[in-house]
Write a protein that holds these residues in place. Structure first.
Motif, PDB file in Angstrom:
ATOM      1  N   GLU A  92       6.615  10.016  -0.944  1.00 10.81           N
ATOM      2  CA  GLU A  92       6.730  10.331  -2.365  1.00 10.81           C
ATOM      3  C   GLU A  92       7.450   9.210  -3.107  1.00 10.81           C
ATOM      4  OE1 GLU A  92       7.831  14.374  -3.297  1.00 10.81           O
ATOM      5  OE2 GLU A  92       6.920  15.080  -1.427  1.00 10.81           O
ATOM      6  N   LYS A  93       7.117   7.995  -2.728  1.00 14.98           N
ATOM      7  CA  LYS A  93       7.566   6.766  -3.380  1.00 14.98           C
ATOM      8  C   LYS A  93       6.685   5.650  -2.839  1.00 14.98           C
ATOM      9  CE  LYS A  93      10.973   5.597   0.144  1.00 14.98           C
ATOM     10  NZ  LYS A  93      12.352   5.289   0.425  1.00 14.98           N
ATOM     11  N   PRO A  94       6.567   4.540  -3.551  1.00 17.29           N
ATOM     12  CA  PRO A  94       5.810   3.412  -3.015  1.00 17.29           C
ATOM     13  C   PRO A  94       6.488   2.871  -1.755  1.00 17.29           C
ATOM     14  CG  PRO A  94       6.087   3.186  -5.379  1.00 17.29           C
ATOM     15  CD  PRO A  94       6.987   4.316  -4.935  1.00 17.29           C
ATOM     16  N   VAL A  95       5.698   2.550  -0.737  1.00 14.79           N
ATOM     17  CA  VAL A  95       6.204   2.044   0.542  1.00 14.79           C
ATOM     18  C   VAL A  95       5.438   0.771   0.897  1.00 14.79           C
ATOM     19  CG1 VAL A  95       6.423   2.565   3.013  1.00 14.79           C
ATOM     20  CG2 VAL A  95       6.809   4.363   1.334  1.00 14.79           C
ATOM     21  N   GLY A  96       6.135  -0.240   1.358  1.00 13.50           N
ATOM     22  CA  GLY A  96       5.491  -1.490   1.758  1.00 13.50           C
ATOM     23  C   GLY A  96       4.721  -2.105   0.610  1.00 13.50           C
ATOM     24  N   PRO A  97       3.497  -2.559   0.862  1.00 16.25           N
ATOM     25  CA  PRO A  97       2.731  -3.212  -0.197  1.00 16.25           C
ATOM     26  C   PRO A  97       2.033  -2.235  -1.142  1.00 16.25           C
ATOM     27  CG  PRO A  97       1.442  -3.178   1.794  1.00 16.25           C
ATOM     28  CD  PRO A  97       2.807  -2.597   2.150  1.00 16.25           C
ATOM     29  N   CYS A  99      -0.169   7.926   2.014  1.00 13.64           N
ATOM     30  CA  CYS A  99      -0.161   8.495   3.355  1.00 13.64           C
ATOM     31  C   CYS A  99      -1.142   7.689   4.192  1.00 13.64           C
ATOM     32  CB  CYS A  99      -0.581   9.959   3.322  1.00 13.64           C
ATOM     33  SG  CYS A  99      -0.766  10.680   4.957  1.00 13.64           S
ATOM     34  N   GLN A 100      -0.712   7.309   5.384  1.00 16.48           N
ATOM     35  CA  GLN A 100      -1.554   6.498   6.265  1.00 16.48           C
ATOM     36  C   GLN A 100      -2.273   7.347   7.299  1.00 16.48           C
ATOM     37  OE1 GLN A 100      -0.129   2.652   8.057  1.00 16.48           O
ATOM     38  NE2 GLN A 100      -0.163   3.906   9.909  1.00 16.48           N
ATOM     39  N   LEU A 101      -3.531   7.017   7.505  1.00 11.40           N
ATOM     40  CA  LEU A 101      -4.323   7.550   8.609  1.00 11.40           C
ATOM     41  C   LEU A 101      -4.689   6.350   9.476  1.00 11.40           C
ATOM     42  CD1 LEU A 101      -6.785   9.801   6.562  1.00 11.40           C
ATOM     43  CD2 LEU A 101      -4.683  10.529   7.712  1.00 11.40           C
ATOM     44  N   ALA A 102      -4.242   6.336  10.720  1.00 15.49           N
ATOM     45  CA  ALA A 102      -4.535   5.228  11.630  1.00 15.49           C
ATOM     46  C   ALA A 102      -5.643   5.656  12.584  1.00 15.49           C
ATOM     47  CB  ALA A 102      -3.284   4.841  12.404  1.00 15.49           C
ATOM     48  N   PHE A 103      -6.562   4.723  12.866  1.00 15.24           N
ATOM     49  CA  PHE A 103      -7.670   5.056  13.755  1.00 15.24           C
ATOM     50  C   PHE A 103      -8.198   3.812  14.448  1.00 15.24           C
ATOM     51  CE2 PHE A 103      -9.129   4.557   9.425  1.00 15.24           C
ATOM     52  CZ  PHE A 103     -10.299   3.820   9.487  1.00 15.24           C
ATOM     53  N   ASP A 141      -5.507  -9.099   6.083  1.00 15.68           N
ATOM     54  CA  ASP A 141      -6.006  -7.735   6.279  1.00 15.68           C
ATOM     55  C   ASP A 141      -5.949  -6.936   4.989  1.00 15.68           C
ATOM     56  OD1 ASP A 141      -6.417  -8.321   8.936  1.00 15.68           O
ATOM     57  OD2 ASP A 141      -4.662  -7.217   9.656  1.00 15.68           O
ATOM     58  N   HIS A 142      -4.836  -7.063   4.250  1.00 12.42           N
ATOM     59  CA  HIS A 142      -4.644  -6.294   3.022  1.00 12.42           C
ATOM     60  C   HIS A 142      -5.363  -6.916   1.817  1.00 12.42           C
ATOM     61  CE1 HIS A 142      -1.465  -4.530   5.469  1.00 12.42           C
ATOM     62  NE2 HIS A 142      -1.452  -3.523   4.620  1.00 12.42           N
ATOM     63  N   GLY A 174     -12.561   4.408  -5.003  1.00 16.36           N
ATOM     64  CA  GLY A 174     -11.816   4.772  -6.200  1.00 16.36           C
ATOM     65  C   GLY A 174     -11.261   3.535  -6.876  1.00 16.36           C
ATOM     66  N   SER A 175     -10.154   3.703  -7.577  1.00 20.63           N
ATOM     67  CA  SER A 175      -9.543   2.591  -8.307  1.00 20.63           C
ATOM     68  C   SER A 175      -8.946   1.579  -7.328  1.00 20.63           C
ATOM     69  CB  SER A 175      -8.464   3.114  -9.254  1.00 20.63           C
ATOM     70  OG  SER A 175      -7.419   3.706  -8.509  1.00 20.63           O
ATOM     71  N   MET A 176      -8.628   0.388  -7.849  1.00 28.29           N
ATOM     72  CA  MET A 176      -8.061  -0.671  -7.020  1.00 28.29           C
ATOM     73  C   MET A 176      -6.734  -1.144  -7.605  1.00 28.29           C
ATOM     74  SD  MET A 176     -11.504  -2.909  -6.185  1.00 28.29           S
ATOM     75  CE  MET A 176     -10.566  -4.245  -5.517  1.00 28.29           C
ATOM     76  N   PRO A 177      -5.658  -0.369  -7.424  1.00 29.22           N
ATOM     77  CA  PRO A 177      -4.374  -0.824  -7.945  1.00 29.22           C
ATOM     78  C   PRO A 177      -3.911  -2.073  -7.202  1.00 29.22           C
ATOM     79  CG  PRO A 177      -4.074   1.116  -6.569  1.00 29.22           C
ATOM     80  CD  PRO A 177      -5.555   0.900  -6.711  1.00 29.22           C
ATOM     81  N   ALA A 178      -3.215  -2.945  -7.896  1.00 30.77           N
ATOM     82  CA  ALA A 178      -2.738  -4.193  -7.290  1.00 30.77           C
ATOM     83  C   ALA A 178      -1.690  -3.896  -6.226  1.00 30.77           C
ATOM     84  CB  ALA A 178      -2.169  -5.098  -8.366  1.00 30.77           C
ATOM     85  N   LEU A 179      -1.885  -4.476  -5.056  1.00 28.89           N
ATOM     86  CA  LEU A 179      -0.926  -4.343  -3.968  1.00 28.89           C
ATOM     87  C   LEU A 179       0.220  -5.330  -4.168  1.00 28.89           C
ATOM     88  CD1 LEU A 179      -3.404  -4.201  -0.950  1.00 28.89           C
ATOM     89  CD2 LEU A 179      -2.226  -2.275  -2.031  1.00 28.89           C
ATOM     90  N   LYS A 180       1.347  -5.058  -3.561  1.00 27.39           N
ATOM     91  CA  LYS A 180       2.505  -5.947  -3.599  1.00 27.39           C
ATOM     92  C   LYS A 180       2.399  -6.905  -2.391  1.00 27.39           C
ATOM     93  CE  LYS A 180       5.058  -2.011  -4.892  1.00 27.39           C
ATOM     94  NZ  LYS A 180       6.215  -1.194  -4.603  1.00 27.39           N
ATOM     95  N   LEU A 181       1.547  -7.907  -2.516  1.00 23.46           N
ATOM     96  CA  LEU A 181       1.228  -8.784  -1.410  1.00 23.46           C
ATOM     97  C   LEU A 181       2.284  -9.859  -1.164  1.00 23.46           C
ATOM     98  CD1 LEU A 181      -2.581  -9.250  -2.071  1.00 23.46           C
ATOM     99  CD2 LEU A 181      -1.488  -7.768  -0.378  1.00 23.46           C
ATOM    100  N   ASP A 182       3.186 -10.093  -2.119  1.00 29.26           N
ATOM    101  CA  ASP A 182       4.205 -11.129  -1.937  1.00 29.26           C
ATOM    102  C   ASP A 182       5.118 -10.818  -0.743  1.00 29.26           C
ATOM    103  OD1 ASP A 182       5.231  -8.958  -3.369  1.00 29.26           O
ATOM    104  OD2 ASP A 182       6.687 -10.198  -4.444  1.00 29.26           O
ATOM    105  N   MET A 183       5.148  -9.583  -0.293  1.00 31.96           N
ATOM    106  CA  MET A 183       5.992  -9.242   0.856  1.00 31.96           C
ATOM    107  C   MET A 183       5.459  -9.874   2.143  1.00 31.96           C
ATOM    108  SD  MET A 183       5.028  -5.290   1.758  1.00 31.96           S
ATOM    109  CE  MET A 183       5.917  -5.329   3.291  1.00 31.96           C
TER     110      MET A 183
END
Length: 110
Positions: free
Chosen positions: A42-47, A53-57, A90-91, A99-108
């Motif tokens: 319930e907050k931005p995490v990482g990029p 919520c992550q689904l890994a597969f 990868d990111h 859906g939409s494409m919000p800008a990721l925080k890639l500088d991290m």
């Protein structure tokens, strides 16, 4: 298929108004698919610029998971990327969006 891909992450994006939808999609995915279900942040995490919520597969499950998400995302934005050990690429370069494409925080990743 590129042998450097070890798996995939799908990230469901949501906000306070769509948290219930995200919970329902996450739970349904966990029951229907071969995915490892992550927490509802319930907050931005990482990029990620939004709650997520992550689904890994695994790589062999790509078609099943992505097809299911395309049909069952219930209006949520879904960001899918491979895991190759090259986080920036990868990111940024190898990602898929529903859906939409919000800008990721890639500088991290620099």
């Amino acid at each position: 298929m590129d042998s450097t891909i070890t798996g995939f992450h799908a990230h469901l994006y949501y906000d306070a108004d769509s948290l219930g939808t995200a919970r329902a999609v996450r739970d349904a995915a966990g029951e229907a698919l071969p995915v490892e279900v992550g927490r509802l942040h319930e907050k931005p995490v990482g990029p990620h610029p939004m709650w997520s919520c992550q689904l890994a597969f695994g790589r062999d499950d790509f078609a099943e998971v992505v097809t299911w998400l395309a049909l069952h995302r219930r209006g949520l934005t879904v960001f899918v990327h491979p895991e190759t050990g090259q986080a920036l690429q990868d990111h940024r370069d190898h990602a898929l969006w529903m859906g939409s494409m919000p800008a990721l925080k890639l500088d991290m990743f620099n």
